[in-house]
Design an enzyme around this catalytic site. Sequence first.
Site, PDB file in Angstrom:
ATOM      1  N   ASP A  89      12.539  -0.667 -22.583  1.00 15.72           N
ATOM      2  CA  ASP A  89      13.477  -1.682 -23.040  1.00 15.72           C
ATOM      3  C   ASP A  89      12.709  -2.483 -24.088  1.00 15.72           C
ATOM      4  O   ASP A  89      11.517  -2.264 -24.304  1.00 15.72           O
ATOM      5  CB  ASP A  89      13.979  -2.553 -21.875  1.00 15.72           C
ATOM      6  CG  ASP A  89      15.240  -3.323 -22.272  1.00 15.72           C
ATOM      7  OD1 ASP A  89      15.561  -3.353 -23.478  1.00 15.72           O
ATOM      8  OD2 ASP A  89      15.899  -3.892 -21.387  1.00 15.72           O
TER       9      ASP A  89
HETATM   10  C1  BGC Z   1      18.274  -5.116 -23.815  1.00 11.73           C
HETATM   11  C2  BGC Z   1      18.642  -3.675 -24.079  1.00 11.73           C
HETATM   12  C3  BGC Z   1      18.985  -3.520 -25.532  1.00 11.73           C
HETATM   13  C4  BGC Z   1      17.795  -3.962 -26.354  1.00 11.73           C
HETATM   14  C5  BGC Z   1      18.000  -3.821 -27.849  1.00 11.73           C
HETATM   15  C6  BGC Z   1      17.187  -5.602 -24.750  1.00 11.73           C
HETATM   16  O1  BGC Z   1      16.959  -6.958 -24.627  1.00 11.73           O
HETATM   17  O2  BGC Z   1      17.879  -5.270 -22.476  1.00 11.73           O
HETATM   18  O3  BGC Z   1      19.709  -3.288 -23.262  1.00 11.73           O
HETATM   19  O4  BGC Z   1      19.366  -2.216 -25.800  1.00 11.73           O
HETATM   20  O5  BGC Z   1      17.520  -5.315 -26.089  1.00 11.73           O
HETATM   21  O6  BGC Z   1      18.902  -4.744 -28.316  1.00 11.73           O
END
Ligand code: BGC
Length: 819
Positions: A734
């Site tokens: 993530d």
């Molecule tokens: C989120 C993800 C997301 C990523 C990119 C993160 O903070 O948990 O689900 O895809 O950001 O935006």
Amino acid sequence: MDNDYLLSQATGGFVNTDIDEKMKEELGSKELPEDYVKLMRDVAAEGIVMLKNDGVLPLSSETVSIFGRVQYDYFYVGNGSGGDVITPYQVNLLEGFDNTSKLNYNKELAEIYTTWCKNNKPDPGSWGTWPTNYEEMPLTDEIIKNARSKSNTAVLIIGRSAGEDRDSTLTEGSFYLTKIEEKMIEDVSSVFEKVVLLINSGNIIDFSWYEKYENKINALLYVWQGGIESGNAVCDTLSGDKNPSGKLTTAIARNYSDYPSSENFGGEEFNNYVEDIYVGYRYFETFAPEAVLFPFGFGLSYTTFDISVVNEVELDEDNEIHLKVSVTNTGVVAGAEVIQVYHNPPQGVLGKPARALIAFTKTNEIKPGSTEIVKCATHTDYMMSYDDSGKTGFKSAYVFEAGKYEIYVGNSVRSAKKIGSIEVDELILRYQMTEVAAVEEKNKFKRLVAKANADGSFLKEYEDTPTRTVSLKEQILAQIPEEFTKPTEPGEYSLNDIKEGKITIEEFVATLDINELEALTRGDYIMNSPLGAPGNAGVFGGITESLRKKGVIPITTSDGPSGVRLRRYAAQLPCGLAIASTWNGRLVEKLATEQGKELDEKGSHVLLAPGMNILRNPLCGRNFEYYSEDPFLSGRIAMFMVEGLQSHGKSACPKHFVCNNQEQFRSINDSRVSERALREIYLKGFEYCIKYTEPNHVMTSYNKINGVWGHYHFELCNTVLRDEWGYEGTVLTDWWMKPCVDPDFPNLSNDAYRIRAQVDVLMPGGFAHFETHGDGSLLESYNKEDGVTLGEIQRSAANVLRFVMYVLYDKPHTWKRRS
Ligand code: BGC
């Protein structure tokens, strides 16, 4: 620092509200293909769940009075990366009424609301502080009296939001109604003859007020957050153009305290998953049926159905059960029904939930008086239990305990009737697995188990959760990969040489120097990378000149579940919960196919979706992105999403692997959960999705799982995902990583620790102020004894390049490791 970093990364430098005039020109066309728009509208309508209707719906052409400011300031989707799309338009409830010739509404009242809303614009908040509700317009007796003089029926709407970094809270305006909302229900329902109540939310809210007003509420609909076509979809349903066929994907309890995780949610350092496998309806149907207000799988229609199973319950030689279910429309309007198959397994020594979903099928639209025979197939593998304790004699194994596995069929978990059973004469060992990710001894806790009473009811008992008995270090050392062999002819190669069959992908990787390899294991540092389409979530792959010279293109990622989040106008889909509430895989796949096309056309390669964590607690801020409390349903819906998204040669990225069940403290919180619950509930949906659809990417979670952060989790990302499930794609973190030294290998930290777990790519790449080599942790460890090996780095580089080859040459299977 962690938090600031997270916030700056997560906003990616822009949000919908930042768009200025100049930027509008860059956003491209506002046009969306007609079919796509229709599909969004159909899915939003089909996901609506009608929880009560005494005949007031569908509405006639009589004038209705609409109450609640959300009629104007609608909640189209939740907040954060899963919601923030630049939308070409959005249809609120009033516009939906305007667009539906069959419906009429009290314009004077609507004007009062519209003016008030314009003068009382809600503060949009910012990352993590978005409003969970908008202040409601106070109603005077006069407004209500005037409205009553114009209509007999009132439509009330209540709206809620939650989001990433924004859990719902047990406060008024979030999980609970505000006083002014409850007063609106009370005042309006005591004056109007008929009341239709709509809940516009991506989370389940409190319903403890419901029984007080139940007699005065003639219809109740969960309309979720339906994306840009929300208002049209709601009006399609209210007018009867669409007959509701959505079903709850999560049970609704009477009170928050009734939810099985209510005492173990919100912790800063950790949450013990004491409820174990008894999540949602599995808990309610076993221990507390009376705590349920609306059961899992429930949803009404404007017609009625007669459901009967026409064949015997029998196992075939492939351990499958094939049911033929006759569904007759016994009402006066056409409609579709969801046939749900549950089992009630024997309790044995492990204890099991009294019901678990093992199959479902949605009928086509059936005309009044007509019958459709639907086929429901299931496999006994959906019925096995995991023994993490050894109680059955088979530790770390999937087993069938002896006894009767009763099969139930119906249109909700509660209404399903027993139609037969399968007898297992003696304990069967189905799959011997190896122990993974068990609770650490120092963190052990008591988990819930069921004890069956003679009268068929169950007692709650608690037992010690089994703890880790295997050495992680030994497992890892036994699996350190060999270095790849160089091509027989030394020289400079490019990806084209792989395509031409001159060398293999592994040989190509063996020609890359350590700097090139390192660059393949992280993104280009920032969101909105100049190497990708504007507004991207990050780029990886060809992020250096030297890689690009060899034909490695930059791979663009973009969010996310509810739309392609780039600096472009894009479709905003209904929220995940609405999509799943359709229980209609075919329809979901069609929608995802359009989204895959949009992803491709807008220049992105990886959509960071579907979000498929289990709905463990109604307060989790990202429940709106996710599908269900049930892993079978989550896995099925995700499968159809992945199939559709990848049908245009690009990639889905199921997330967040795994146990991202709360937003607050998500990057420090440890989800402490038994291996049984992990395998039967939290991993299971991912397992179904990944085994059957082969997504090209998977994203880990921010949280820890039994003491290890998702992005360092060797047992989950290597043993389970790749060794057990045969996953061959790339694993992305993530959007951030918690710096940490590997407790088993002190010479490994951060990127080196991650690569050992085969978490291939750090996204978006690290800290923006690094210029090269991320934080240096990979290369630093590489040169040390007991440090990360060349073979490990090459393995991740090859995982990345397989997808690059797939994008470039569109031959997915050629570049796979296994034949
Ligand atoms: C989120 C993800 C997301 C990523 C990119 C993160 O903070 O948990 O689900 O895809 O950001 O935006």
